[in-house]
Design a protein around this motif. Structure first.
Motif, PDB file in Angstrom:
ATOM      1  N   GLU A   7      31.426 -40.856 -45.827  1.00 53.63           N
ATOM      2  CA  GLU A   7      31.423 -39.398 -45.960  1.00 53.63           C
ATOM      3  C   GLU A   7      30.411 -38.746 -45.019  1.00 53.63           C
ATOM      4  O   GLU A   7      30.729 -37.838 -44.260  1.00 53.63           O
ATOM      5  N   ASP A   8      29.164 -39.190 -45.069  1.00 55.71           N
ATOM      6  CA  ASP A   8      28.103 -38.650 -44.221  1.00 55.71           C
ATOM      7  C   ASP A   8      27.250 -39.813 -43.730  1.00 55.71           C
ATOM      8  O   ASP A   8      26.222 -40.132 -44.331  1.00 55.71           O
ATOM      9  N   GLU A  10      25.169 -40.263 -41.447  1.00 53.78           N
ATOM     10  CA  GLU A  10      23.773 -39.980 -41.122  1.00 53.78           C
ATOM     11  C   GLU A  10      22.888 -39.953 -42.372  1.00 53.78           C
ATOM     12  O   GLU A  10      21.681 -40.126 -42.288  1.00 53.78           O
ATOM     13  N   ALA A  11      23.498 -39.748 -43.529  1.00 59.81           N
ATOM     14  CA  ALA A  11      22.734 -39.614 -44.768  1.00 59.81           C
ATOM     15  C   ALA A  11      22.536 -40.941 -45.500  1.00 59.81           C
ATOM     16  O   ALA A  11      21.875 -40.972 -46.531  1.00 59.81           O
ATOM     17  N   VAL A  12      23.124 -42.018 -44.983  1.00 53.63           N
ATOM     18  CA  VAL A  12      22.983 -43.317 -45.642  1.00 53.63           C
ATOM     19  C   VAL A  12      22.401 -44.342 -44.684  1.00 53.63           C
ATOM     20  O   VAL A  12      22.570 -44.241 -43.471  1.00 53.63           O
ATOM     21  N   THR A  13      21.726 -45.305 -45.256  1.00 54.90           N
ATOM     22  CA  THR A  13      21.172 -46.400 -44.468  1.00 54.90           C
ATOM     23  C   THR A  13      22.150 -47.573 -44.493  1.00 54.90           C
ATOM     24  O   THR A  13      23.004 -47.643 -45.383  1.00 54.90           O
ATOM     25  N   GLU A  16      22.098 -49.099 -47.866  1.00 58.09           N
ATOM     26  CA  GLU A  16      22.861 -48.383 -48.896  1.00 58.09           C
ATOM     27  C   GLU A  16      24.356 -48.660 -48.764  1.00 58.09           C
ATOM     28  O   GLU A  16      25.059 -48.792 -49.766  1.00 58.09           O
ATOM     29  N   ARG A 135      28.165 -48.478 -40.127  1.00 60.84           N
ATOM     30  CA  ARG A 135      27.413 -47.227 -40.307  1.00 60.84           C
ATOM     31  C   ARG A 135      27.070 -46.609 -38.955  1.00 60.84           C
ATOM     32  O   ARG A 135      27.194 -45.407 -38.744  1.00 60.84           O
ATOM     33  N   SER A 139      28.387 -43.083 -37.463  1.00 59.90           N
ATOM     34  CA  SER A 139      27.456 -42.010 -37.126  1.00 59.90           C
ATOM     35  C   SER A 139      27.660 -41.490 -35.708  1.00 59.90           C
ATOM     36  O   SER A 139      27.289 -40.357 -35.404  1.00 59.90           O
TER      37      SER A 139
END
Length: 143
Positions: A7-8, A10-13, A16, A135, A139
């Protein structure tokens, strides 16, 4: 699941993302039972038990696909692996990213040759490596 859009990103590592994958694996093990999943997947029962205990045992993407395939809710392992590899290559294409750019975005954890071999399935890829790669590609993808 392994090829679902982030979904986002950039907001997850990567950690995660890996944890989400492990949660899906744990749900299959919990629903199907450790012994049944161990027998169907070839993954040692001890590692599956550790997963249920909240630990993060090392899994390859191939092992993860076999664990998921132990459930009727998921396709067979080979289909899952093909989907993962195809989706990752399509995402790289959309992001106009080659293996050199991807490797440099992973902070030197893997060299370009290793990245290419892992994506193509010629070298085992851990779930942690896949989470980091997926990821990063997400991104960089404009879509």
């Amino acid at each position: 699941m392994l090829a679902d859009e982030l979904e986002d990103p950039e907001a997850v590592t990567p950690g995660e993302v890996r944890a989400e994958y492990e949660a899906a694996l744990a749900a299959v093990v919990e629903a199907e039972g450790v012994d049944a999943v161990a027998e169907a997947s070839g993954v040692e029962a001890e590692r599956l038990e550790a997963l249920l205990a909240g630990e993060s045992p090392a899994f390859t993407v191939e092992e993860a696909a076999r664990v998921l395939a132990a459930s009727d809710d998921w396709p067979d392992a080979e289909s899952l692996l093909l989907e993962v590899r195809d989706n990752l290559m399509l995402q790289m294409s959309s992001a106009v990213m080659d293996v050199e750019a991807l490797a440099s975005g992973l902070d030197g954890d893997l060299d370009p040759k290793e990245v290419q071999q892992k994506i193509e399935g010629r070298q085992p890829m851990t779930l942690a490596e896949y989470a980091a790669i997926y990821r990063h590609v997400a991104s960089e993808n404009p879509y």
